[in-house]
Scaffold this motif. Structure first.
Motif, PDB file in Angstrom:
ATOM      1  N   VAL A  54     -17.570  -2.012  21.743  1.00 44.27           N
ATOM      2  CA  VAL A  54     -18.395  -0.713  21.377  1.00 44.27           C
ATOM      3  C   VAL A  54     -17.977   0.617  21.988  1.00 44.27           C
ATOM      4  O   VAL A  54     -18.226   0.323  23.205  1.00 44.27           O
ATOM      5  CB  VAL A  54     -19.877  -1.129  21.201  1.00 44.27           C
ATOM      6  N   ASP A  55     -17.890   1.458  21.151  1.00 43.81           N
ATOM      7  CA  ASP A  55     -17.484   2.921  21.824  1.00 43.81           C
ATOM      8  C   ASP A  55     -18.645   3.781  21.831  1.00 43.81           C
ATOM      9  O   ASP A  55     -19.692   3.029  21.703  1.00 43.81           O
ATOM     10  CB  ASP A  55     -16.369   3.600  20.765  1.00 43.81           C
ATOM     11  N   ARG A  56     -18.356   4.902  22.589  1.00 46.28           N
ATOM     12  CA  ARG A  56     -19.651   5.551  22.971  1.00 46.28           C
ATOM     13  C   ARG A  56     -20.610   6.042  21.619  1.00 46.28           C
ATOM     14  O   ARG A  56     -21.814   6.273  21.975  1.00 46.28           O
ATOM     15  CB  ARG A  56     -19.262   6.946  23.732  1.00 46.28           C
ATOM     16  N   GLY A  71     -14.286   3.351  28.362  1.00 44.71           N
ATOM     17  CA  GLY A  71     -12.991   3.641  28.017  1.00 44.71           C
ATOM     18  C   GLY A  71     -12.937   4.229  26.593  1.00 44.71           C
ATOM     19  O   GLY A  71     -14.227   4.780  26.051  1.00 44.71           O
ATOM     20  N   SER A  72     -11.669   4.721  26.257  1.00 43.64           N
ATOM     21  CA  SER A  72     -11.569   5.444  24.892  1.00 43.64           C
ATOM     22  C   SER A  72     -12.243   4.664  23.912  1.00 43.64           C
ATOM     23  O   SER A  72     -12.716   5.524  22.792  1.00 43.64           O
ATOM     24  CB  SER A  72     -10.062   5.888  24.720  1.00 43.64           C
ATOM     25  N   ARG A  73     -12.073   3.645  23.486  1.00 43.92           N
ATOM     26  CA  ARG A  73     -12.355   2.952  22.398  1.00 43.92           C
ATOM     27  C   ARG A  73     -13.450   1.676  22.728  1.00 43.92           C
ATOM     28  O   ARG A  73     -13.715   0.641  21.940  1.00 43.92           O
ATOM     29  CB  ARG A  73     -11.453   2.286  21.806  1.00 43.92           C
ATOM     30  N   GLY A  74     -14.274   1.680  23.820  1.00 39.15           N
ATOM     31  CA  GLY A  74     -14.964   0.809  24.297  1.00 39.15           C
ATOM     32  C   GLY A  74     -14.551  -0.414  24.876  1.00 39.15           C
ATOM     33  O   GLY A  74     -15.397  -1.419  24.783  1.00 39.15           O
ATOM     34  N   ALA A  75     -13.210  -0.754  25.009  1.00 41.51           N
ATOM     35  CA  ALA A  75     -12.710  -1.996  25.616  1.00 41.51           C
ATOM     36  C   ALA A  75     -12.567  -1.828  27.065  1.00 41.51           C
ATOM     37  O   ALA A  75     -12.079  -2.933  27.533  1.00 41.51           O
ATOM     38  CB  ALA A  75     -11.353  -2.007  24.983  1.00 41.51           C
ATOM     39  N   ALA A  76     -13.180  -0.984  27.695  1.00 40.69           N
ATOM     40  CA  ALA A  76     -13.029  -1.176  29.377  1.00 40.69           C
ATOM     41  C   ALA A  76     -13.775  -2.392  29.533  1.00 40.69           C
ATOM     42  O   ALA A  76     -14.750  -2.873  29.149  1.00 40.69           O
ATOM     43  CB  ALA A  76     -13.871  -0.094  29.904  1.00 40.69           C
ATOM     44  N   GLY A  77     -13.304  -3.341  30.511  1.00 40.01           N
ATOM     45  CA  GLY A  77     -13.869  -4.573  31.067  1.00 40.01           C
ATOM     46  C   GLY A  77     -13.484  -5.855  30.059  1.00 40.01           C
ATOM     47  O   GLY A  77     -13.872  -6.989  30.295  1.00 40.01           O
ATOM     48  N   GLU A 132     -24.185  -2.075  21.786  1.00 42.36           N
ATOM     49  CA  GLU A 132     -23.260  -1.836  22.832  1.00 42.36           C
ATOM     50  C   GLU A 132     -22.766  -3.367  23.221  1.00 42.36           C
ATOM     51  O   GLU A 132     -23.151  -4.319  22.606  1.00 42.36           O
ATOM     52  CB  GLU A 132     -24.385  -1.426  24.247  1.00 42.36           C
ATOM     53  N   ASN A 133     -21.839  -3.191  23.936  1.00 44.75           N
ATOM     54  CA  ASN A 133     -21.144  -4.520  24.437  1.00 44.75           C
ATOM     55  C   ASN A 133     -22.025  -5.215  25.147  1.00 44.75           C
ATOM     56  O   ASN A 133     -22.543  -4.818  25.980  1.00 44.75           O
ATOM     57  CB  ASN A 133     -19.805  -4.225  25.194  1.00 44.75           C
ATOM     58  N   ASP A 134     -22.040  -6.784  24.955  1.00 41.43           N
ATOM     59  CA  ASP A 134     -22.830  -7.512  25.796  1.00 41.43           C
ATOM     60  C   ASP A 134     -22.832  -7.573  27.254  1.00 41.43           C
ATOM     61  O   ASP A 134     -23.723  -7.563  27.876  1.00 41.43           O
ATOM     62  CB  ASP A 134     -22.971  -8.933  25.252  1.00 41.43           C
ATOM     63  N   ALA A 135     -21.350  -7.626  27.668  1.00 39.72           N
ATOM     64  CA  ALA A 135     -21.380  -7.440  29.284  1.00 39.72           C
ATOM     65  C   ALA A 135     -21.452  -6.261  29.732  1.00 39.72           C
ATOM     66  O   ALA A 135     -22.054  -5.974  30.900  1.00 39.72           O
ATOM     67  CB  ALA A 135     -19.748  -7.587  29.511  1.00 39.72           C
ATOM     68  N   ASN A 136     -21.578  -5.142  28.922  1.00 43.52           N
ATOM     69  CA  ASN A 136     -22.074  -3.760  29.626  1.00 43.52           C
ATOM     70  C   ASN A 136     -23.792  -3.708  29.699  1.00 43.52           C
ATOM     71  O   ASN A 136     -23.988  -3.029  30.546  1.00 43.52           O
ATOM     72  CB  ASN A 136     -21.637  -2.557  28.760  1.00 43.52           C
TER      73      ASN A 136
END
Length: 409
Positions: free
Chosen positions: A160-162, A239-245, A195-199
């Motif tokens: 999920v992006d910002r 990350g730029s598109r929410g994919a960090a991690g 938001e991303n679950d791991a975040n």
């Protein structure tokens, strides 16, 4: 018009209100002096902010303490968060199950529910309907109504992006791109923070887990699929598109080969090794040859000395050591936390992981298992919603008027 970046009076009021609410959330009753120490604000500013928040219903003023010893000057004013002025909701929306938790403004959970999805690949309307029913059941358990929800934090198993947009570049991720924010806004008027679950797991661990006070932290959700939430210098990385991690790179990592999680591999490896051989299976759990074991049963079997299970735990430990070493090389965290429903069982892997790490990285982090179990994502979702409420307290209208003074019993 003020220059870009210049602090305006309205901006300062927001920042100060957020600081006071954040400070008072963690204290039962606070004096002005205590709030000054926690926020760094002057006494005049603290009192002005408190009086404004009292008028708006966010905090309450208690009667001054009655001291038997004579004192000079006015007794200290005492303030308390009005923790039931409104509520937030946290959700963990997985592929198979949705869990919803309702919490007061201190983050205390007062209602919870879980519902399964009929299948993984269901229409968007059905997924939204199941999420909405889970929210309703959690509210019912809390004795509350939809109108009391000030914000809803929701974790999904996709980037999920910002701006809260789902990256649907893979089919599995696209299952979560269902228009949830707009749907719940239309149904209940709720502000939904995707938001991303791991975040969110990383936020939850920093708030109420073993990562408190750690500015460089990685949380690995490790049950069925691996995903990482990364805190760097106290900030959540997107990350730029929410994919960090995202852990797809593990397909290319020697000795790993996939992003499969601990629970999934424990079951599969044990089942593959438990093909009955001629003669008695010495030391093997009797159920092993009749039905697949759960991950917890595999770990329990290892604790009893089952040879196959012990070998599997050793394989899992080396695999996790390689994964954690790769994260240590990429982001150099101080601590890596293994989280999710498998965390309690995964604690058995820690001694071997810690032993192996120096073989794979020159910068081994501290490795722990989360104490939050399968509540780690909902804890982070609640914290995410509370952060939003505190940041926007001057714009939010509380659902019920409250008196500004309460009397000490």
């Amino acid at each position: 018009m003020p220059e870009a970046g210049a602090a305006t009076p309205q901006m300062l009021r927001r920042v100060n209100a957020r600081a006071v609410l954040k400070a008072i959330r963690s204290i039962d009753v606070a004096t002005g002096t205590e709030l000054m120490a926690r926020t760094g604000l002057t006494r005049a500013t603290v009192i002005a902010v408190c009086e404004d928040l009292i008028r708006r219903g966010w905090i309450l003023e208690r009667d001054p303490l009655q001291d038997s010893a004579p004192r000079q000057g006015r007794p200290a004013r005492r303030f308390e968060l009005n923790s039931r002025a409104g509520f937030v909701m946290g959700m963990d929306i997985g592929a198979a199950t949705v869990t919803a938790a309702v919490a007061d403004l201190r983050g205390n959970v007062v209602g919870r529910s879980s519902l399964p999805f009929r299948t993984t690949d269901i229409p968007a309307s059905e997924r939204i309907s199941t999420v909405d029913r889970a929210a309703g059941l959690a509210l019912h358990a809390a004795g509350a109504t939809p109108g009391i929800v000030l914000a809803l934090g929701a974790g999904i198993a996709a980037p999920v992006d910002r701006d809260g947009k789902v990256l649907a570049a893979q089919h599995f991720w696209s299952l979560f791109d269902v228009g949830l924010r707009a749907a719940l806004k239309d149904l209940h008027g709720w502000t939904v923070l995707l938001e991303n679950d791991a975040n969110l797991a990383a936020l939850g661990e920093c708030w109420r887990g073993s990562g408190s006070g750690v500015d460089d932290l990685v949380v690995l959700l490790a049950s069925e699929r691996l995903g990482a939430g990364i805190i760097e210098s106290g900030r959540l990385l997107h990350g730029s598109r929410g994919a960090a991690g995202e852990m797809g790179y593990l397909d290319l990592l020697e000795g790993v080969g996939s992003a499969d999680g601990i629970a999934k591999l424990a079951r599969e490896w044990f089942a593959a090794a438990a093909v009955p051989a001629p003669g008695p299976a010495r030391g093997r759990p009797a159920a092993a040859s009749r039905a697949p074991l759960t991950a917890r049963q595999v770990f329990d079997a290892a604790a009893r000395g089952d040879r196959t299970a012990v070998v599997i735990l050793d394989r899992l430990s080396e695999r996790m050591a390689r994964i954690i070493a790769s994260l240590a090389s990429l982001v150099n965290p101080e601590q890596v936390v293994i989280g999710g429903a498998v965390a309690e069982s995964a604690a058995a892997l820690l001694p071997r992981i810690i032993e192996l790490l120096p073989r794979f990285t020159a910068t081994p982090p501290r490795v722990t298992a989360s104490p939050l179990g399968d509540a780690i994502v909902t804890a982070g979702a609640i914290r995410h919603a509370l952060d939003y409420v505190e940041a926007n307290s001057l714009d939010l209208v509380l659902p019920t008027p409250y008196s500004g003074m309460i009397t000490t019993a």
